[in-house]
Every structure is written in C-alpha cells, then in structure tokens.
Design an enzyme around this catalytic site. Sequence first.
Site, mmCIF file in Angstrom:
data_model
loop_
_atom_site.group_PDB
_atom_site.id
_atom_site.type_symbol
_atom_site.label_atom_id
_atom_site.label_comp_id
_atom_site.label_asym_id
_atom_site.label_seq_id
_atom_site.Cartn_x
_atom_site.Cartn_y
_atom_site.Cartn_z
ATOM 1 N N ARG A 155 0.726 -1.185 0.019
ATOM 2 C CA ARG A 155 0.051 -0.047 0.070
ATOM 3 C C ARG A 155 0.787 1.308 -0.056
ATOM 4 O O ARG A 155 0.491 2.215 0.799
ATOM 5 C CB ARG A 155 -0.814 0.012 1.419
ATOM 6 C CG ARG A 155 -2.024 -1.053 1.197
ATOM 7 C CD ARG A 155 -2.994 -0.937 0.076
ATOM 8 N NE ARG A 155 -4.245 -1.808 0.448
ATOM 9 C CZ ARG A 155 -4.089 -3.144 0.012
ATOM 10 N NH1 ARG A 155 -3.269 -3.824 -0.742
ATOM 11 N NH2 ARG A 155 -5.056 -3.921 0.088
ATOM 12 N N SER B 184 -10.487 -0.774 3.694
ATOM 13 C CA SER B 184 -9.794 -0.988 4.813
ATOM 14 C C SER B 184 -9.241 0.349 5.457
ATOM 15 O O SER B 184 -8.927 1.239 4.694
ATOM 16 C CB SER B 184 -8.679 -1.814 4.770
ATOM 17 O OG SER B 184 -8.899 -3.072 4.021
ATOM 18 N N GLU C 29 -4.616 3.658 6.404
ATOM 19 C CA GLU C 29 -4.594 3.045 4.991
ATOM 20 C C GLU C 29 -5.221 4.228 4.350
ATOM 21 O O GLU C 29 -4.650 4.839 3.211
ATOM 22 C CB GLU C 29 -5.345 1.767 4.925
ATOM 23 C CG GLU C 29 -4.542 0.928 3.685
ATOM 24 C CD GLU C 29 -5.602 0.842 2.468
ATOM 25 O OE1 GLU C 29 -5.783 1.883 2.044
ATOM 26 O OE2 GLU C 29 -6.072 -0.351 2.214
HETATM 27 N N1 EPU Z 1 -10.028 -10.897 10.350
HETATM 28 C C1 EPU Z 1 -10.788 -11.029 11.556
HETATM 29 N N2 EPU Z 1 -11.744 -10.338 11.801
HETATM 30 C C2 EPU Z 1 -12.220 -9.464 11.019
HETATM 31 C C3 EPU Z 1 -11.583 -9.160 9.764
HETATM 32 C C4 EPU Z 1 -10.429 -9.929 9.503
HETATM 33 O O1 EPU Z 1 -10.401 -12.055 12.410
HETATM 34 O O2 EPU Z 1 -13.153 -8.811 11.207
HETATM 35 C C5 EPU Z 1 -8.755 -11.756 10.160
HETATM 36 C C6 EPU Z 1 -9.234 -13.265 9.848
HETATM 37 O O3 EPU Z 1 -8.327 -13.953 10.265
HETATM 38 C C7 EPU Z 1 -9.175 -13.210 8.271
HETATM 39 C C8 EPU Z 1 -7.823 -12.109 8.179
HETATM 40 O O4 EPU Z 1 -8.023 -11.277 9.098
HETATM 41 O O5 EPU Z 1 -8.644 -14.381 7.663
HETATM 42 C C9 EPU Z 1 -7.979 -11.534 6.829
HETATM 43 O O6 EPU Z 1 -8.953 -10.997 6.388
HETATM 44 P P1 EPU Z 1 -9.391 -10.473 4.814
HETATM 45 O O7 EPU Z 1 -9.157 -11.614 3.917
HETATM 46 O O8 EPU Z 1 -10.800 -9.966 4.980
HETATM 47 O O9 EPU Z 1 -8.239 -9.429 4.545
HETATM 48 P P2 EPU Z 1 -7.590 -8.291 5.418
HETATM 49 O O10 EPU Z 1 -6.312 -8.515 5.681
HETATM 50 O O11 EPU Z 1 -8.442 -7.800 6.309
HETATM 51 C C10 EPU Z 1 -6.686 -7.278 3.166
HETATM 52 C C11 EPU Z 1 -6.884 -5.792 2.572
HETATM 53 C C12 EPU Z 1 -8.031 -5.498 1.751
HETATM 54 C C13 EPU Z 1 -8.274 -6.939 0.815
HETATM 55 C C14 EPU Z 1 -8.118 -8.059 1.541
HETATM 56 C C15 EPU Z 1 -8.178 -9.307 0.673
HETATM 57 C C16 EPU Z 1 -5.363 -4.380 3.693
HETATM 58 C C17 EPU Z 1 -5.256 -3.217 4.608
HETATM 59 N N3 EPU Z 1 -6.414 -4.806 3.175
HETATM 60 O O12 EPU Z 1 -7.698 -7.138 4.467
HETATM 61 O O13 EPU Z 1 -7.869 -4.317 0.951
HETATM 62 O O14 EPU Z 1 -9.423 -6.911 0.015
HETATM 63 O O15 EPU Z 1 -6.870 -8.233 2.410
HETATM 64 O O16 EPU Z 1 -7.092 -9.570 -0.022
HETATM 65 O O17 EPU Z 1 -4.262 -4.757 3.467
HETATM 66 C C18 EPU Z 1 -8.483 -2.005 1.026
HETATM 67 O O18 EPU Z 1 -7.311 -2.033 1.078
HETATM 68 O O19 EPU Z 1 -9.292 -1.008 1.241
HETATM 69 C C19 EPU Z 1 -9.073 -3.425 1.107
HETATM 70 C C20 EPU Z 1 -10.244 -3.683 1.330
#
Ligand code: EPU
Length: 339
Positions: free
Chosen positions: A165, A239, A335
């Site tokens: 990012r 995010s 972010e």
């Molecule tokens: N999780 C939780 N609780 C929650 C949300 C997430 O426990 O409420 C944990 C779970 O273990 C889950 C892990 O976090 O398996 C990862 O969650 P998720 O796959 O939803 O991805 P993220 O890390 O929360 C990132 C990006 C997103 C992108 C997703 C999918 C960042 C800041 N965000 O989110 O990007 O869509 O991965 O690849 O890196 C954005 O940048 O606006 C965005 C939506």
Amino acid sequence: MLQIEKNHDLTPYTTLRIGAAAEFFAVIKNKADLLEALTWAKERQQPIFILGGGSNVLITKKVKGLVLKNEITGCHVLKSSKNYTWLEAKSGESWSKLVNFSVQQKLYGLENLFLIYGTVGAAPVQNIGAYGVEFKDVFDHLVAIDLRTGRDKIFSLADCHFAYRDSIFKRRAKGRYFIYSVVVKLRRQAVLKLDYGTIREELTKRRIKQPSLAEVIKVIQFIRNSKLPNPVVLPNAGSFFKNPEISQAQFKLLSLTYPDMPKFIISRSKVKIPAGWLIEQTGFKGQRLGSVGMHAQQALVLVNYGQAQPREVLALVRKISQAVKRQFAIDLESEVNII
Ligand code: EPU
C-alpha cells in the site's frame, strides 16, 4: 474554458460521504483542462490537490488551493505479443471498468483485483491489492505530468518504489505529479493466483479444481460482497487501517497469549497481522460510536451510518488505535489518506 468554482463541497465525491469544501474546484476532462488548471494555480500560487474516486480519503477540513476532480477516462489495448497484452487506461477511468475490460478481452492478471473502488490513477499511488495480488504485479509503466512544469514523465516499475500500500507517490513524489495514464501487462494464457485462504476455501466448497476466469471473478465477487459493505449503501473507504508488520520475535511472544493470532509471513524476520483481527479482539467489531462504527462482517472497515462528522471518525480511530496499542503493543497506521 475550464470552470473553476469557489467553496465547492467535496462530500459527494468521497465514498465515506464525509467532507468539507474545496477552496477552488475544477473537473478535469482532458489534458488541455489539466494544463489550463496548472497555469491558473501557478499564476495565483495555489497548491493543487488531486481527487480520483474518493474511495480512500477522509477529508476533515477545508482543502486549501485548487482541487482537481480527475475525469479523464478511456481504456484500450495498446499492443500484444505471443504471451502478453498491454492495456492502457487513463487515470480518471474507474478501476472496475479496466478490470471488466481485461476480463472481456480474456486477459489474466487483474481478476483478483475485481470490485475495488476508485480510479486507475489511484492504483499505483496505493499499490492496491487483494487476495494475494498487488497492482505492481501487472504494472508496466505510467505517464505522469509534473505539476510544476506541465511536462510528461515516464515512471517504470523500479521508479515507482512499490511496497505494501505504498509507492513513491506517497513519499518523495507526493503532491508533485498528476498521474495521467497507466499501462498494465496482462497474460494471454491462464495463470491464476488462487492461494489466498478465502479463495481456496470457497473454491473447495464449490468443488472447483481448475477454475475458469469467470469462476474466479464469481468467487471474488461472492467473498467481497459477503464481507465488504457497498459504499453506495453504507458509505465506507474500504480497509481503514493497514495490516501492521511486526517482528517474528514479537509475534512469538504474543502467540503465547493469543495462540490463534493469524499472520501473513513477509520474511524470515517479519510477519503481518490482520488489523481486522486485532480490532475484533479489542471488541470494536460491529460497534457503533455515534454515526460511525466498524463493520460487523469486517472489523477493518469503518462505516458512516449517515451524517457523520470528521471529528467522530477521528475519535473512533484514536480509540481503536489506543485499544490495540494497549492490548498488543502494536501501532496501527491508517490506510486511508486523512486530510
Ligand atoms: N479478520 C478477523 N476479523 C475481521 C476481519 C479479518 O479476524 O473482522 C482476520 C481473519 O483471520 C481473516 C484475516 O483477518 O482471515 C484476513 O481478512 P481478509 O481476508 O478480509 O483481509 P484483510 O487483511 O482484512 C486485506 C486488504 C483488503 C483486501 C483483503 C483481501 C489491507 C489493509 N486490506 O484485508 O484491501 O481486500 O486483504 O485480500 O491490506 C483495502 O485496501 O481497502 C482492502 C479492502
């Protein structure tokens, strides 16, 4: 002739539906508009702020100077070789339109980045990413216009200094360029990245072993729709925080207390912790504070339940950051671009 408006409200141009006025405001439809705006600003010594899709910004106060709403659109096939096709898109084009165009052309590379809000021009600034793919993986080059001179400059992959990012456009080159067009290099033969946990799980659930491009798109659409609120229905900016990086040593220590703490391995010494998990642990998931709150399906997404004021968002952000710091000794970094 370019129309420049005074005290123009920016709220409708942000997906969080939170904003303030721009001192001066102009919609930019083509390069001539842009050059005219640059001359206008130079003559009056006004700073320039560029607004794309407004999907990654929190405007907390009046924006000084001239705000340019980028509406330079269009995307087309630039060239093809045996294995690749290069697509060129103008920076004000919607990112979704470019992804849809690539899928129509049966090209591989952008499918995991399906349904991300915002414009093409924001993709390199943020190095947008999802489900194991980052913009940098498909990037070929871009053309930016120097805000001071009006001259074009080409940025190669190495020039952009892409990281998680992050890019040169958030650092050394911040506020210096107007990204004008972007070229992505996509594969003509099927190469899919399906290793991200939720994608694998969903494919297994659907008993799909070798998915087609259309099936991957369907799965990503399903995952995103089940977790991420549609900003048209529930205003948000995706995010709100980055997933923080910590040392393996700190991770080991924390996992003594939190054995289920998830992680993404970055290197031998660093891991990334999902900020959504950290926020959930502090009890903020699905919680509301006045007109703002953290989404019930994805704790990383801050939502505006209507008429939220910037100070309410900032108060919630402070509370969450403090709670995460207290419980895990981890600093959260926003972010979203806070102005
Ligand atoms: N999780 C939780 N609780 C929650 C949300 C997430 O426990 O409420 C944990 C779970 O273990 C889950 C892990 O976090 O398996 C990862 O969650 P998720 O796959 O939803 O991805 P993220 O890390 O929360 C990132 C990006 C997103 C992108 C997703 C999918 C960042 C800041 N965000 O989110 O990007 O869509 O991965 O690849 O890196 C954005 O940048 O606006 C965005 C939506």
